[in-house]
Design a protein around this motif. Sequence first.
Motif, PDB file in Angstrom:
ATOM      1  N   SER A  85       0.829  -1.201   0.000  1.00  0.00           N
ATOM      2  CA  SER A  85       0.000   0.000   0.000  1.00  0.00           C
ATOM      3  C   SER A  85       0.868   1.257   0.000  1.00  0.00           C
ATOM      4  O   SER A  85       0.617   2.216  -0.743  1.00  0.00           O
ATOM      5  CB  SER A  85      -0.926  -0.005   1.221  1.00  0.00           C
ATOM      6  N   CYS A  86       1.898   1.268   0.846  1.00  0.00           N
ATOM      7  CA  CYS A  86       2.839   2.384   0.846  1.00  0.00           C
ATOM      8  C   CYS A  86       3.527   2.493  -0.519  1.00  0.00           C
ATOM      9  O   CYS A  86       3.723   3.590  -1.050  1.00  0.00           O
ATOM     10  CB  CYS A  86       3.900   2.206   1.923  1.00  0.00           C
ATOM     11  N   LEU A  87       3.881   1.339  -1.069  1.00  0.00           N
ATOM     12  CA  LEU A  87       4.539   1.314  -2.376  1.00  0.00           C
ATOM     13  C   LEU A  87       3.655   1.977  -3.429  1.00  0.00           C
ATOM     14  O   LEU A  87       4.117   2.806  -4.219  1.00  0.00           O
ATOM     15  CB  LEU A  87       4.823  -0.136  -2.768  1.00  0.00           C
ATOM     16  N   THR A  88       2.374   1.633  -3.420  1.00  0.00           N
ATOM     17  CA  THR A  88       1.438   2.213  -4.383  1.00  0.00           C
ATOM     18  C   THR A  88       1.365   3.731  -4.225  1.00  0.00           C
ATOM     19  O   THR A  88       1.406   4.478  -5.216  1.00  0.00           O
ATOM     20  CB  THR A  88       0.041   1.606  -4.192  1.00  0.00           C
ATOM     21  N   ASN A  89       1.251   4.195  -2.991  1.00  0.00           N
ATOM     22  CA  ASN A  89       1.141   5.637  -2.770  1.00  0.00           C
ATOM     23  C   ASN A  89       2.407   6.371  -3.173  1.00  0.00           C
ATOM     24  O   ASN A  89       2.351   7.439  -3.795  1.00  0.00           O
ATOM     25  CB  ASN A  89       0.819   5.910  -1.295  1.00  0.00           C
ATOM     26  N   LEU A  90       3.558   5.832  -2.792  1.00  0.00           N
ATOM     27  CA  LEU A  90       4.819   6.496  -3.138  1.00  0.00           C
ATOM     28  C   LEU A  90       5.043   6.511  -4.648  1.00  0.00           C
ATOM     29  O   LEU A  90       5.484   7.518  -5.221  1.00  0.00           O
ATOM     30  CB  LEU A  90       5.988   5.797  -2.432  1.00  0.00           C
ATOM     31  N   LYS A  91       4.729   5.402  -5.320  1.00  0.00           N
ATOM     32  CA  LYS A  91       4.934   5.336  -6.773  1.00  0.00           C
ATOM     33  C   LYS A  91       3.913   6.199  -7.518  1.00  0.00           C
ATOM     34  O   LYS A  91       4.232   6.823  -8.531  1.00  0.00           O
ATOM     35  CB  LYS A  91       4.870   3.878  -7.252  1.00  0.00           C
ATOM     36  N   THR A  92       2.677   6.214  -7.010  1.00  0.00           N
ATOM     37  CA  THR A  92       1.653   7.052  -7.642  1.00  0.00           C
ATOM     38  C   THR A  92       2.036   8.529  -7.542  1.00  0.00           C
ATOM     39  O   THR A  92       1.948   9.279  -8.524  1.00  0.00           O
ATOM     40  CB  THR A  92       0.288   6.815  -6.977  1.00  0.00           C
ATOM     41  N   ALA A  93       2.453   8.933  -6.349  1.00  0.00           N
ATOM     42  CA  ALA A  93       2.859  10.324  -6.170  1.00  0.00           C
ATOM     43  C   ALA A  93       4.051  10.657  -7.062  1.00  0.00           C
ATOM     44  O   ALA A  93       4.085  11.708  -7.716  1.00  0.00           O
ATOM     45  CB  ALA A  93       3.209  10.577  -4.702  1.00  0.00           C
ATOM     46  N   SER A  94       5.011   9.759  -7.103  1.00  0.00           N
ATOM     47  CA  SER A  94       6.196   9.999  -7.914  1.00  0.00           C
ATOM     48  C   SER A  94       5.828  10.169  -9.386  1.00  0.00           C
ATOM     49  O   SER A  94       6.361  11.037 -10.077  1.00  0.00           O
ATOM     50  CB  SER A  94       7.172   8.819  -7.738  1.00  0.00           C
ATOM     51  N   ALA A  95       4.890   9.353  -9.871  1.00  0.00           N
ATOM     52  CA  ALA A  95       4.475   9.450 -11.272  1.00  0.00           C
ATOM     53  C   ALA A  95       3.699  10.740 -11.537  1.00  0.00           C
ATOM     54  O   ALA A  95       3.939  11.438 -12.539  1.00  0.00           O
ATOM     55  CB  ALA A  95       3.615   8.236 -11.629  1.00  0.00           C
ATOM     56  N   LEU A 118      14.045   9.887  -7.093  1.00  0.00           N
ATOM     57  CA  LEU A 118      14.521   8.566  -6.684  1.00  0.00           C
ATOM     58  C   LEU A 118      13.528   7.472  -7.090  1.00  0.00           C
ATOM     59  O   LEU A 118      12.323   7.637  -6.913  1.00  0.00           O
ATOM     60  CB  LEU A 118      14.688   8.512  -5.159  1.00  0.00           C
ATOM     61  N   PRO A 119      14.005   6.369  -7.643  1.00  0.00           N
ATOM     62  CA  PRO A 119      13.097   5.243  -7.896  1.00  0.00           C
ATOM     63  C   PRO A 119      12.549   4.679  -6.598  1.00  0.00           C
ATOM     64  O   PRO A 119      13.203   4.762  -5.554  1.00  0.00           O
ATOM     65  CB  PRO A 119      13.980   4.227  -8.624  1.00  0.00           C
ATOM     66  N   VAL A 120      11.349   4.130  -6.663  1.00  0.00           N
ATOM     67  CA  VAL A 120      10.708   3.516  -5.498  1.00  0.00           C
ATOM     68  C   VAL A 120      10.513   2.031  -5.784  1.00  0.00           C
ATOM     69  O   VAL A 120      10.014   1.663  -6.863  1.00  0.00           O
ATOM     70  CB  VAL A 120       9.342   4.168  -5.203  1.00  0.00           C
ATOM     71  N   LYS A 121      10.923   1.183  -4.847  1.00  0.00           N
ATOM     72  CA  LYS A 121      10.801  -0.265  -5.030  1.00  0.00           C
ATOM     73  C   LYS A 121      10.233  -0.908  -3.770  1.00  0.00           C
ATOM     74  O   LYS A 121      10.437  -0.407  -2.660  1.00  0.00           O
ATOM     75  CB  LYS A 121      12.170  -0.906  -5.297  1.00  0.00           C
ATOM     76  N   SER A 122       9.587  -2.048  -3.956  1.00  0.00           N
ATOM     77  CA  SER A 122       9.263  -2.881  -2.791  1.00  0.00           C
ATOM     78  C   SER A 122      10.531  -3.595  -2.342  1.00  0.00           C
ATOM     79  O   SER A 122      11.485  -3.758  -3.122  1.00  0.00           O
ATOM     80  CB  SER A 122       8.191  -3.915  -3.150  1.00  0.00           C
ATOM     81  N   ARG A 159       0.214  -4.524  -9.428  1.00  0.00           N
ATOM     82  CA  ARG A 159      -0.794  -3.890 -10.263  1.00  0.00           C
ATOM     83  C   ARG A 159      -1.126  -2.486  -9.791  1.00  0.00           C
ATOM     84  O   ARG A 159      -1.147  -2.266  -8.575  1.00  0.00           O
ATOM     85  CB  ARG A 159      -2.065  -4.766 -10.294  1.00  0.00           C
ATOM     86  N   PRO A 160      -1.381  -1.542 -10.715  1.00  0.00           N
ATOM     87  CA  PRO A 160      -1.403  -1.714 -12.166  1.00  0.00           C
ATOM     88  C   PRO A 160       0.010  -1.871 -12.721  1.00  0.00           C
ATOM     89  O   PRO A 160       0.947  -1.232 -12.216  1.00  0.00           O
ATOM     90  CB  PRO A 160      -2.050  -0.413 -12.672  1.00  0.00           C
ATOM     91  N   PRO A 161       0.183  -2.708 -13.733  1.00  0.00           N
ATOM     92  CA  PRO A 161       1.535  -3.047 -14.195  1.00  0.00           C
ATOM     93  C   PRO A 161       2.318  -1.861 -14.711  1.00  0.00           C
ATOM     94  O   PRO A 161       3.538  -1.796 -14.545  1.00  0.00           O
ATOM     95  CB  PRO A 161       1.281  -4.094 -15.287  1.00  0.00           C
ATOM     96  N   GLU A 162       1.638  -0.889 -15.361  1.00  0.00           N
ATOM     97  CA  GLU A 162       2.356   0.260 -15.912  1.00  0.00           C
ATOM     98  C   GLU A 162       2.933   1.138 -14.804  1.00  0.00           C
ATOM     99  O   GLU A 162       3.911   1.865 -15.029  1.00  0.00           O
ATOM    100  CB  GLU A 162       1.450   1.092 -16.824  1.00  0.00           C
ATOM    101  N   LEU A 163       2.372   1.062 -13.610  1.00  0.00           N
ATOM    102  CA  LEU A 163       2.889   1.842 -12.485  1.00  0.00           C
ATOM    103  C   LEU A 163       3.905   1.029 -11.679  1.00  0.00           C
ATOM    104  O   LEU A 163       4.981   1.519 -11.344  1.00  0.00           O
ATOM    105  CB  LEU A 163       1.740   2.267 -11.563  1.00  0.00           C
ATOM    106  N   MET A 164       3.580  -0.226 -11.383  1.00  0.00           N
ATOM    107  CA  MET A 164       4.446  -1.020 -10.510  1.00  0.00           C
ATOM    108  C   MET A 164       5.689  -1.516 -11.230  1.00  0.00           C
ATOM    109  O   MET A 164       6.765  -1.620 -10.642  1.00  0.00           O
ATOM    110  CB  MET A 164       3.672  -2.202  -9.921  1.00  0.00           C
TER     111      MET A 164
END
Length: 303
Positions: A85-95, A118-122, A159-164
């Motif tokens: 969930s944190c990963l989704t929020n951080l990656k969404t914000a970054s995008a 910075l890239p965000v990863k699990s 998921r979604p694959p284009e974001l993750m």
Amino acid sequence: MSSRLRYAYYPGCSALGTSKEYDSSTRAVCEALGMELVEIPDWSCCGSSPAHTVDHRLSCALAGRNLALAELMEDVSAILTPCPSCLTNLKTASAKLKKPEFAAEVNKLLDRPVRATLPVKSVLQAIHEDVGPDAVRPKVFKWLTGLKLAPYYGCIMNRPPELMAFDDHENPVAMDQLMDAVGAETVSFPLKVECCGASYGVARRDIVENLSGKLLDLAALNGAQAMVTACPLCQMNLDLRQDQINAANRTSHRMPVFYFTQLLGLALGLGEKELGMNKLSVSPHPVLAGIESVGTAGKGARQ
């Protein structure tokens, strides 16, 4: 393996409460694998599940504050978090912050502007891609031979694959490959990306009892002795609520639900206390005792 394995670490709020064992096992395993995790100073909640349903700028600002703090850190190659969930929020914000007009609106809410560079990863992605199963295998101290696992990724890790942008979003295999690398056997588990009911456990417990019950049923039907996951909320629904699920569905599951970092840590020779095995609701000890009788200590050696 990358020569630069220093990361900004974002534990997320669950690591302070319901998933302390995920946090402690993550830190221990990463150290054993030569991955330096530097916790982001003064990090705060990323907005979790509710923020984006209220205001997208607020949601991005909450996550963006943590991205901005990480950008101040020296010599880190990425931001890692154990929580999907944190990963989704951080990656969404970054995008979203790549769009200048939106970034300007978000930065009005922040004390410090965020660049989202910075890239965000699990943690799962970093261990799989930056270290890799082949590099984990020689470090095994105790093979998990005889342990049959149903790997469960949950519905948002990929998921979604284009974001993750990690693994296959319908049939992920990263966790399977890491478990295989330490000697465990992963069984066929077609529901590995189905929803467990997530936070409906609060408002509609019947939904979790139904969806998580199906996951436990299929894992058992396919011969798994335990499940392994990379998500605090999935783990809680399947483990902590297992008695509720049994009562609602008239089943009798007693299936341990491990974090993948706990099992990696066990294979790397780390102690059960350090890995938080005692914090699991369904006792893992009958299953772990089976490993003791079947497995053999280290073709490899702890390094």
